[in-house]
Scaffold this active site. Structure first.
Site, PDB file in Angstrom:
ATOM      1  CG  HIS A 139      -1.913   1.017   1.360  1.00 23.95           C
ATOM      2  ND1 HIS A 139      -1.633   2.331   1.663  1.00 23.95           N
ATOM      3  CD2 HIS A 139      -3.268   0.952   1.212  1.00 23.95           C
ATOM      4  CE1 HIS A 139      -2.761   3.027   1.717  1.00 23.95           C
ATOM      5  NE2 HIS A 139      -3.770   2.210   1.435  1.00 23.95           N
ATOM      6  CD  GLN A 219      -6.799  -4.543   3.864  1.00 21.41           C
ATOM      7  OE1 GLN A 219      -7.778  -5.266   3.973  1.00 21.41           O
ATOM      8  NE2 GLN A 219      -6.909  -3.255   3.642  1.00 21.41           N
ATOM      9  CE  LYS A 242      -7.250  -0.236   5.918  1.00 20.62           C
ATOM     10  NZ  LYS A 242      -8.135   0.263   4.865  1.00 20.62           N
TER      11      LYS A 242
END
Length: 422
Positions: A139, A219, A242
């Site tokens: 990212h 993630q 998240k």
């Protein structure tokens, strides 16, 4: 070319008992609404997951009855807020199995955590001619800070390449490690492709050279347990938004011995022991890295989100998500003209795809008209897109509150997209 199920062999969690997804969905008020006259199908969880009622209520309780600045206050509300804030830190410690609560630094998210390490560790210990290793899957948040540091220090950024499936080439990683390497910074899971990187193995390889390793776990954290002691990582960053918590919450874990040596990221109140015009003495961990008034409500909300994940059972949730990803891969792969981007053997949570001659933004727009929320673009991973020779992808990303019926709606609308543009 269609993707076969044999190409997708993710981590296989323990098989669930019956996962009552409809009951779980009732915990998330947002999922009951209509969008453009259609039931909301929220498949953008890799960008931000939704927030359960339990977490919403905990944040509301703080604002209604506990709102006050933390630490130095001696009055009732300040002490109550401080206890709630530091209680959330203790939950984080257990959540990631840190040795000491002092190793858990609250930040606004993974991006701020990575920048904290760049400024506090990188600017102090990395110099001209040194090398930093990242991967081709990163990212932008785990690329740009290190580029900035390399430019400032005249250091060199090295990149682990990947294959066409979106898997890192570990032999190439070994070739990059040398006596000039001063830091490795890699993602646990690719936000753009869902690839799970073998980070424990990669950490061991770096440690043979005495090189510290930072893991971007943004993630991974929503899906699987984290054990920083078992990984033996030196830093681990993740974001609350998240993993079913409010925005503005997150954590950077660091081994205490490293954090003690690092410079503070920011200066101000609450990160000091004493201040004179001649000299400032910094506070002990973790306060040393938490200048000013933090996002108190958000971090308390992160603690509540950890409570929620513990209540529902993470193993069962992960197993259900695995089944959902396999089903979605099967459904989309069967549609003529759809190509899955990212076919690593070990994946979780993410299904990126393109359709012949149709821009992902057009795909996303038509899906939205049917109430289906996906992400369309480069996903803050432009080097990934360049490597795979696609300008962008549409990305569906899953959580334990998504359903097979929602996957079916996604597939049906993709067929509609192809019909419209055909």
């Amino acid at each position: 070319m269609a993707t076969t199920l044999e190409q997708l062999i993710p981590i296989k969690p323990k098989a669930p008992d019956v996962w009552d997804v409809q009951r779980i969905r009732k915990d998330f008020p947002v999922l009951g609404q209509m969008v453009h006259g259609k039931p909301l199908v929220y498949l953008d969880n890799a960008a931000s997951s939704q927030v359960p009622q339990m977490v919403i209520e905990r944040g509301s309780q703080y604002i209604k009855y506990e709102h006050s600045n933390i630490h130095r206050g001696v009055h009732y509300l300040s002490m109550k807020a401080t206890n709630a804030y530091e209680g959330a830190r203790e939950k984080v410690k257990r959540f990631i199995n840190a040795r000491d609560v002092r190793e858990c630094i609250f930040v606004r998210g993974a991006t701020e955590g990575i920048n904290l390490v760049m400024h506090g560790y990188g600017r102090k210990f990395i110099g001209a001619g040194d090398e930093i290793i990242i991967s081709a899957l990163e990212h932008h948040a785990n690329i740009v800070p290190w580029q900035m540091l390399c430019e400032e220090k005249n250091a060199r950024l090295r990149v682990i390449p990947m294959n066409d499936a979106g898997e890192l080439l570990l032999d190439e990683y070994d070739a990059l490690l040398n006596e000039k390497t001063k830091l490795v910074a890699i993602g646990h899971v690719s936000n753009a492709l869902g690839t799970i990187n073998p980070v424990k193995d990669m950490i061991e390889r770096a440690h043979k050279y005495g090189v510290p390793v930072l893991i971007d776990g943004a993630q991974w954290a929503p899906h699987f347990p984290i054990d920083v002691q078992d990984l033996d990582c030196d830093f681990y960053a993740f974001s609350g938004h998240k993993m079913f918590a409010p925005t503005g919450s997150g954590v950077i874990y660091g081994k205490a011995a490293l954090l003690e040596k690092m410079n503070p990221f920011q200066g101000g109140g609450d990160m000091i022991k004493s201040v004179t015009f001649e000299k400032t003495t910094y506070a002990d961990l973790p306060n040393k890295f938490e200048a000013g008034t933090p996002a108190i409500a958000s971090q308390i909300g992160l603690g509540a989100a950890i409570d929620y994940l513990n209540i529902i059972g993470r193993e069962k949730a992960a197993a259900y998500e695995h089944e959902l990803l396999v089903y979605a891969t099967e459904r989309l792969s069967a549609i003529e003209g759809v190509r899955i981007v990212g076919t690593a053997r070990e994946k979780l949570g993410v299904l990126s795809f393109v359709i012949d001659d149709i821009h992902p933004h057009d795909i996303g727009t038509i899906l939205d008209q049917e109430g289906i929320a996906v992400r369309a673009g480069h996903h803050c991973a432009q080097p990934v897109m360049k490597r795979l020779n696609v300008p962008a992808t549409a990305r569906a990303s899953f959580a334990f509150y998504n359903t097979r019926e929602e996957v079916d709606a996604l597939a049906k609308t993709i067929e509609k997209v192809i019909e419209i543009f055909g």
